[in-house]
Design an enzyme around this catalytic site. Structure first.
Site, mmCIF file in Angstrom:
data_model
loop_
_atom_site.group_PDB
_atom_site.id
_atom_site.type_symbol
_atom_site.label_atom_id
_atom_site.label_comp_id
_atom_site.label_asym_id
_atom_site.label_seq_id
_atom_site.Cartn_x
_atom_site.Cartn_y
_atom_site.Cartn_z
ATOM 1 N N LYS A 88 0.857 -1.182 0.000
ATOM 2 C CA LYS A 88 0.000 0.000 0.000
ATOM 3 C C LYS A 88 0.896 1.236 0.000
ATOM 4 O O LYS A 88 1.953 1.229 0.653
ATOM 5 C CB LYS A 88 -0.871 -0.053 1.260
ATOM 6 C CG LYS A 88 -1.940 1.021 1.384
ATOM 7 C CD LYS A 88 -2.809 0.764 2.628
ATOM 8 C CE LYS A 88 -3.890 1.801 2.824
ATOM 9 N NZ LYS A 88 -4.784 1.485 3.963
ATOM 10 N N SER A 163 -9.832 1.456 3.042
ATOM 11 C CA SER A 163 -8.986 2.295 2.228
ATOM 12 C C SER A 163 -7.921 1.536 1.429
ATOM 13 O O SER A 163 -7.365 2.092 0.485
ATOM 14 C CB SER A 163 -8.272 3.311 3.122
ATOM 15 O OG SER A 163 -7.409 2.644 4.028
ATOM 16 N N SER A 187 -10.024 -1.169 7.083
ATOM 17 C CA SER A 187 -9.441 -0.971 5.752
ATOM 18 C C SER A 187 -8.702 -2.160 5.148
ATOM 19 O O SER A 187 -8.292 -2.092 3.990
ATOM 20 C CB SER A 187 -8.498 0.221 5.768
ATOM 21 O OG SER A 187 -9.237 1.396 5.688
HETATM 22 N N1 GLN Z 1 -13.329 3.608 6.704
HETATM 23 C C1 GLN Z 1 -12.748 3.944 7.965
HETATM 24 C C2 GLN Z 1 -12.312 5.391 7.939
HETATM 25 O O1 GLN Z 1 -12.575 6.024 6.994
HETATM 26 C C3 GLN Z 1 -11.574 3.042 8.256
HETATM 27 C C4 GLN Z 1 -10.403 3.352 7.431
HETATM 28 C C5 GLN Z 1 -9.211 2.527 7.791
HETATM 29 O O2 GLN Z 1 -9.323 1.452 8.366
HETATM 30 N N2 GLN Z 1 -8.054 3.033 7.457
HETATM 31 O O3 GLN Z 1 -11.719 5.888 8.844
#
Ligand code: GLN
Length: 529
Positions: A88, A163, A187
């Site tokens: 990532k 994400s 995510s």
């Molecule tokens: N969707 C959640 C957020 O927007 C989790 C994102 C994540 O785990 N990085 O914070």
């Protein structure tokens, strides 16, 4: 030989050892697939062909030397040697880009390797490049990337989740057998569910975060994506453990079992017998799609038929997960993102005095979702509100954790739940309504709030799109969760859906296919910026 990209990493490892295939061949096949599909999928922000082939040749050198040394030497080779992997784009790779999906880090080059990058290099994994993500990992769809959205290989007009959407899509589309994501509120697990692959968020502290762009430091964890439990466990084994450069990483020993999940389906299925699993009733949230619920309940019946007992349980504070997460995560993000001031990293917009430069750099560098979080978080931490919001949220967080602790004390081996209440949604569906986007993670957030390990594994399709089954465990029980996941794979090995590939891979390979950003504008969606 059949298409090399369809193999699991453990199958590749066997072929590499016997000399039937070289790491260069494996790497070239995967690079070709990634380069071919990336116009349509936008899963990769960068693909580094040259460096990957150099690393592959180095792995081939180690393999050849080991073969000359004989079976004992071959057995001691690391499982990931010569295997392609994706990172990532928030994992530091010395000399490489590390945008975290943001304009504010455009052009920044990491001066050092992240701890997990060092570990992957030692293991001999071949890093093909960096994958797309929501800006600073804030989002559930990868639509908040400053570099355009990623498409889901199962349906090119739908999101891969987020994400870590790029890492999930790359594994689902056979560009790599393994990739790295981060999970602050879901995510890794949510995109794994939406792309039909395996993804684990380990216990908080299991993997060192040194060299990873921080979002919310008390929640962030690094974890593996793969197409089966064995590969994901082997990847976690390679990256887990304590490091003095991250004081929150734990000295807890990394179980050797992670690298040795059963290869026989019979042994894997037998391990399910006598397991005691809880089914938290609060996770069947309002708005859950009936097809998702049906697949999850079928998976539960299959586990019972294999000899596990499943009891309905309650986690009464589940409902507060979302509200408290959206205090704690933005608060920590507002502090972590203060460092992007135009002086230390990335682009600098000179517009006048120091303050004007600062405002211009941050104003142009951050996208709207990141700004929303910085404002929420700064407010929640400000004098007079800290006690009412941040401190209160931390107290509720303790209650959420206590709900889980009560079940571990009662002797449950793990909890079974949906990962996401819905299958992959269409581009634009949740962009206009941040709260609808936030609800994507209702079933994953509490696990981060409690610091627990959780894994999402594929459990079939609903309306032709993948559904994820989530297994949640007590702290440090990753090996047990992988054992359950491997058992579930064994008992469903013959299921029809297991042999299906993402339905739009052929269309993704079309050199004239529209990009995900073009698809979005054709749908008259303006995107998040
Ligand atoms: N969707 C959640 C957020 O927007 C989790 C994102 C994540 O785990 N990085 O914070």
């Amino acid at each position: 030989m059949a298409d090399l990209t369809r193999l699991h990493a453990h199958e590749m490892a066997a072929l590499l050892r016997s000399g039937q295939v070289s790491s260069r061949e494996l790497t070239a096949a995967h690079l070709a697939a990634a380069e071919r599909d990336n116009r349509a999928l936008n899963a990769w922000l960068t693909i580094d062909r040259e460096r990957a082939l150099v690393e592959a040749d180095a792995a081939d050198g180690r393999l050849a030397a080991a073969r000359r040394g004989g079976p004992g030497v071959l057995d001691r080779l690391r499982p990931l040697l010569g295997i392609p992997i994706a990172l990532k784009d928030l994992v530091s790779l010395k000399g490489g880009q590390c945008t975290a999906g943001s304009r504010i880090l455009e052009g920044y080059r990491a001066p050092y390797d992240a701890h997990i990058t060092e570990r992957l290099r030692e293991a001999g994994a071949v890093i093909l490049g960096k994958t797309n993500m929501d800006e600073f990992a804030m989002g559930s769809s990868t639509e908040h990337s400053a570099y355009g959205p990623t498409a889901n290989p199962w349906a090119l007009d739908r999101v891969p989740g987020g994400s870590s959407g790029g890492s999930a899509a790359a594994v689902a589309a056979y560009h790599v057998p393994l990739s790295i994501g981060t999970d602050t509120g879901g995510s890794i697990r949510q995109p794994a569910a939406l792309c039909g692959i395996v993804g684990m968020k380990p216990t908080y502290g299991r993997v060192r975060r040194y060299g990873i762009v921080a979002f919310a430091s008390s929640l962030d964890q690094i974890g593996p994506f793969a197409r089966d439990a064995r590969d994901a466990a082997a990847l976690l084994h390679a990256i887990a453990g304590r490091d003095d450069r991250d004081s929150t990483s734990s000295p807890q020993p990394v179980p050797a079992k992670l690298a040795a999940l059963p290869s026989s389906d019979d042994a894997a299925a037998a391990a399910l017998r006598g397991k005691r699993l809880g089914l938290p009733r609060e996770y069947f949230v309002a708005g859950m799609e009936p097809g998702v619920e049906a697949r999850v309940r079928e998976a539960v019946r299959a586990l019972e038929a294999a000899g596990a007992t499943v009891e309905e349980v309650s986690l009464p504070h589940t409902d507060y997960g979302l509200a408290t997460y959206y205090i704690v995560a933005p608060a920590e993000a507002s502090a972590n993102l203060a460092r992007y001031d135009g002086l230390r990293y990335g682009p600098h917009h000179a517009e006048g005095d120091v303050l004007a430069n600062y405002l211009a750099t941050r104003g142009r560098g951050f996208g709207p979702e990141v700004k929303r979080r910085i404002m929420l978080g700064t407010y929640a931490l400000s004098s007079g509100y800290y006690d009412a919001y941040y401190l209160k949220a931390q107290k509720v967080r303790t209650l959420i954790k206590a709900d889980f602790d009560a079940l571990w004390v009662q002797g449950f081996d793990a909890l079974v739940a949906p990962t996401s209440p819905t299958v992959a949604f269409r581009f634009g569906d949740r962009l206009a309504d941040p709260v609808a986007m936030y609800l994507s993670d209702a079933c994953t957030l509490p696990v981060n709030m409690a610091g627990l390990p959780g894994i999402s594994i594929p459990c079939g399709l609903s309306e032709g799109l993948p559904v994820g089954l989530q297994l949640i465990g007590a702290p440090w029980s990753e090996a047990e969760l992988f054992g359950l996941a491997r058992g579930y794979e064994a008992i469903t090995a013959e299921a029809d859906w297991r042999s299906l590939e993402p339905t739009e891979l052929l269309r993704a390979a079309d050199p004239d296919a529209p990009t995900p950003a073009e698809r979005m504008s054709a749908l008259a969606i303006s995107g998040s910026r």
